[in-house]
Design a protein around this motif. Structure first.
Motif, PDB file in Angstrom:
ATOM      1  N   SER A   1       0.834  -1.205   0.000  1.00  0.00           N
ATOM      2  CA  SER A   1       0.000   0.000   0.000  1.00  0.00           C
ATOM      3  C   SER A   1       0.870   1.257   0.000  1.00  0.00           C
ATOM      4  O   SER A   1       0.609   2.204  -0.742  1.00  0.00           O
ATOM      5  CB  SER A   1      -0.923  -0.009   1.216  1.00  0.00           C
ATOM      6  OG  SER A   1      -1.643   1.188   1.291  1.00  0.00           O
ATOM      7  N   ARG A   2       1.914   1.274   0.822  1.00  0.00           N
ATOM      8  CA  ARG A   2       2.836   2.421   0.842  1.00  0.00           C
ATOM      9  C   ARG A   2       3.503   2.604  -0.509  1.00  0.00           C
ATOM     10  O   ARG A   2       3.684   3.722  -0.978  1.00  0.00           O
ATOM     11  CB  ARG A   2       3.895   2.234   1.920  1.00  0.00           C
ATOM     12  CG  ARG A   2       3.387   2.522   3.298  1.00  0.00           C
ATOM     13  CD  ARG A   2       4.531   2.566   4.278  1.00  0.00           C
ATOM     14  NE  ARG A   2       3.999   2.583   5.631  1.00  0.00           N
ATOM     15  CZ  ARG A   2       4.586   1.991   6.649  1.00  0.00           C
ATOM     16  NH1 ARG A   2       5.727   1.361   6.485  1.00  0.00           N
ATOM     17  NH2 ARG A   2       4.051   2.050   7.839  1.00  0.00           N
ATOM     18  N   ARG A   3       3.881   1.503  -1.128  1.00  0.00           N
ATOM     19  CA  ARG A   3       4.530   1.579  -2.434  1.00  0.00           C
ATOM     20  C   ARG A   3       3.575   2.170  -3.474  1.00  0.00           C
ATOM     21  O   ARG A   3       3.961   3.028  -4.266  1.00  0.00           O
ATOM     22  CB  ARG A   3       5.008   0.186  -2.857  1.00  0.00           C
ATOM     23  CG  ARG A   3       5.870   0.223  -4.104  1.00  0.00           C
ATOM     24  CD  ARG A   3       6.476  -1.129  -4.415  1.00  0.00           C
ATOM     25  NE  ARG A   3       7.481  -1.446  -3.416  1.00  0.00           N
ATOM     26  CZ  ARG A   3       7.722  -2.672  -2.965  1.00  0.00           C
ATOM     27  NH1 ARG A   3       7.045  -3.686  -3.421  1.00  0.00           N
ATOM     28  NH2 ARG A   3       8.659  -2.879  -2.064  1.00  0.00           N
ATOM     29  N   ARG A   4       2.315   1.719  -3.460  1.00  0.00           N
ATOM     30  CA  ARG A   4       1.320   2.266  -4.407  1.00  0.00           C
ATOM     31  C   ARG A   4       1.090   3.753  -4.159  1.00  0.00           C
ATOM     32  O   ARG A   4       1.024   4.543  -5.096  1.00  0.00           O
ATOM     33  CB  ARG A   4       0.000   1.501  -4.302  1.00  0.00           C
ATOM     34  CG  ARG A   4      -0.011   0.166  -5.028  1.00  0.00           C
ATOM     35  CD  ARG A   4      -1.405  -0.427  -5.092  1.00  0.00           C
ATOM     36  NE  ARG A   4      -2.000  -0.627  -3.769  1.00  0.00           N
ATOM     37  CZ  ARG A   4      -1.818  -1.696  -3.002  1.00  0.00           C
ATOM     38  NH1 ARG A   4      -1.043  -2.672  -3.401  1.00  0.00           N
ATOM     39  NH2 ARG A   4      -2.409  -1.782  -1.827  1.00  0.00           N
ATOM     40  N   GLU A   5       0.954   4.148  -2.886  1.00  0.00           N
ATOM     41  CA  GLU A   5       0.765   5.558  -2.555  1.00  0.00           C
ATOM     42  C   GLU A   5       1.953   6.398  -3.028  1.00  0.00           C
ATOM     43  O   GLU A   5       1.773   7.498  -3.541  1.00  0.00           O
ATOM     44  CB  GLU A   5       0.577   5.741  -1.047  1.00  0.00           C
ATOM     45  CG  GLU A   5      -0.787   5.352  -0.550  1.00  0.00           C
ATOM     46  CD  GLU A   5      -0.958   5.611   0.938  1.00  0.00           C
ATOM     47  OE1 GLU A   5      -0.117   6.309   1.542  1.00  0.00           O
ATOM     48  OE2 GLU A   5      -1.943   5.109   1.488  1.00  0.00           O
ATOM     49  N   ALA A   6       3.149   5.881  -2.845  1.00  0.00           N
ATOM     50  CA  ALA A   6       4.344   6.611  -3.277  1.00  0.00           C
ATOM     51  C   ALA A   6       4.366   6.762  -4.788  1.00  0.00           C
ATOM     52  O   ALA A   6       4.733   7.826  -5.311  1.00  0.00           O
ATOM     53  CB  ALA A   6       5.601   5.896  -2.794  1.00  0.00           C
ATOM     54  N   GLN A   7       3.953   5.732  -5.506  1.00  0.00           N
ATOM     55  CA  GLN A   7       3.909   5.822  -6.967  1.00  0.00           C
ATOM     56  C   GLN A   7       2.907   6.884  -7.409  1.00  0.00           C
ATOM     57  O   GLN A   7       3.201   7.686  -8.296  1.00  0.00           O
ATOM     58  CB  GLN A   7       3.552   4.468  -7.578  1.00  0.00           C
ATOM     59  CG  GLN A   7       4.675   3.471  -7.487  1.00  0.00           C
ATOM     60  CD  GLN A   7       4.257   2.075  -7.898  1.00  0.00           C
ATOM     61  OE1 GLN A   7       3.107   1.677  -7.730  1.00  0.00           O
ATOM     62  NE2 GLN A   7       5.200   1.316  -8.434  1.00  0.00           N
ATOM     63  N   VAL A   8       1.736   6.904  -6.782  1.00  0.00           N
ATOM     64  CA  VAL A   8       0.730   7.916  -7.120  1.00  0.00           C
ATOM     65  C   VAL A   8       1.252   9.299  -6.749  1.00  0.00           C
ATOM     66  O   VAL A   8       1.174  10.240  -7.535  1.00  0.00           O
ATOM     67  CB  VAL A   8      -0.618   7.631  -6.416  1.00  0.00           C
ATOM     68  CG1 VAL A   8      -1.577   8.799  -6.578  1.00  0.00           C
ATOM     69  CG2 VAL A   8      -1.246   6.348  -6.952  1.00  0.00           C
ATOM     70  N   ALA A   9       1.802   9.428  -5.544  1.00  0.00           N
ATOM     71  CA  ALA A   9       2.292  10.728  -5.081  1.00  0.00           C
ATOM     72  C   ALA A   9       3.384  11.272  -5.998  1.00  0.00           C
ATOM     73  O   ALA A   9       3.443  12.475  -6.245  1.00  0.00           O
ATOM     74  CB  ALA A   9       2.818  10.616  -3.656  1.00  0.00           C
ATOM     75  N   SER A  10       4.224  10.392  -6.521  1.00  0.00           N
ATOM     76  CA  SER A  10       5.299  10.870  -7.391  1.00  0.00           C
ATOM     77  C   SER A  10       4.773  11.353  -8.741  1.00  0.00           C
ATOM     78  O   SER A  10       5.479  12.055  -9.459  1.00  0.00           O
ATOM     79  CB  SER A  10       6.364   9.794  -7.585  1.00  0.00           C
ATOM     80  OG  SER A  10       5.843   8.694  -8.285  1.00  0.00           O
ATOM     81  N   SER A  11       3.538  11.013  -9.070  1.00  0.00           N
ATOM     82  CA  SER A  11       2.951  11.476 -10.336  1.00  0.00           C
ATOM     83  C   SER A  11       2.212  12.803 -10.185  1.00  0.00           C
ATOM     84  O   SER A  11       1.829  13.411 -11.180  1.00  0.00           O
ATOM     85  CB  SER A  11       1.994  10.414 -10.900  1.00  0.00           C
ATOM     86  OG  SER A  11       0.808  10.365 -10.130  1.00  0.00           O
ATOM     87  N   LEU A  12       2.004  13.253  -8.954  1.00  0.00           N
ATOM     88  CA  LEU A  12       1.247  14.488  -8.718  1.00  0.00           C
ATOM     89  C   LEU A  12       2.126  15.708  -8.935  1.00  0.00           C
ATOM     90  O   LEU A  12       3.237  15.781  -8.414  1.00  0.00           O
ATOM     91  CB  LEU A  12       0.680  14.506  -7.304  1.00  0.00           C
ATOM     92  CG  LEU A  12      -0.278  13.378  -6.948  1.00  0.00           C
ATOM     93  CD1 LEU A  12      -0.694  13.492  -5.485  1.00  0.00           C
ATOM     94  CD2 LEU A  12      -1.490  13.379  -7.858  1.00  0.00           C
TER      95      LEU A  12
END
Length: 159
Positions: A57-68
């Motif tokens: 879950s943290r990895r997915r959130e980090a991937q999304v956050a890096s696209s913002l």
């Protein structure tokens, strides 16, 4: 919350921790330096994940956050795992947290001006809208996760 990392620690041979910014409910936030590029950064350190699901879950959130991308969001540059902890690397935060701004104003016997509070709230709402559209729920919207960056602007840090 004990962080397990100290000032001077170099994470993944690249990110040096320079000073502790704050402990939040879910993370430890550091000022740091990318020793490869010699640039100032922010490092958000998370505790050891209890389960593989939390880690994913943290990895997915980090991937999304890096696209913002937006003026209301502290840009996430990368993420990783080191020493059994996950971390985010973000742009250097040039200002101070809203929590610190309020505390400093109160120490002078003042309050945050209403126009400043409204401007900060508008930036936070823009950041939340941006992250929501990307499918991410920010887990720690607090005065410690919002940073004033000047001219009544603020940025939300992904914690």
């Amino acid at each position: 919350m004990a962080s397990g990392w100290d000032v001077g620690t170099i994470i993944d041979g690249r990110f040096q921790l320079l000073s502790l910014l704050r402990h939040t409910g879910s993370a430890v936030v550091w000022r740091g330096r990318d020793v490869v590029h010699n640039t100032q950064i922010t490092v958000v350190q998370h505790p050891r994940p209890r389960t593989t699901e939390v880690q994913m879950s943290r990895r997915r959130e980090a991937q999304v956050a890096s696209s913002l991308v937006g003026d209301c969001w502290v840009r996430v540059l990368g993420f990783g795992e080191w020493d059994q902890r996950s971390y985010l690397v973000a742009d250097n935060i040039p200002g101070e947290s809203v929590e610190d701004v309020i505390r400093n104003a109160q120490a002078r016997g003042q309050n945050l001006r209403p126009d400043v509070a409204i401007a900060i709230a508008a930036h936070v709402l823009s950041a939340l809208e941006l992250s929501s559209r990307a499918g991410m729920v920010h887990g720690d919207v607090s005065t410690g996760a919002v940073y004033c960056t000047g001219n009544n602007t603020a940025q939300l840090l992904c914690i």
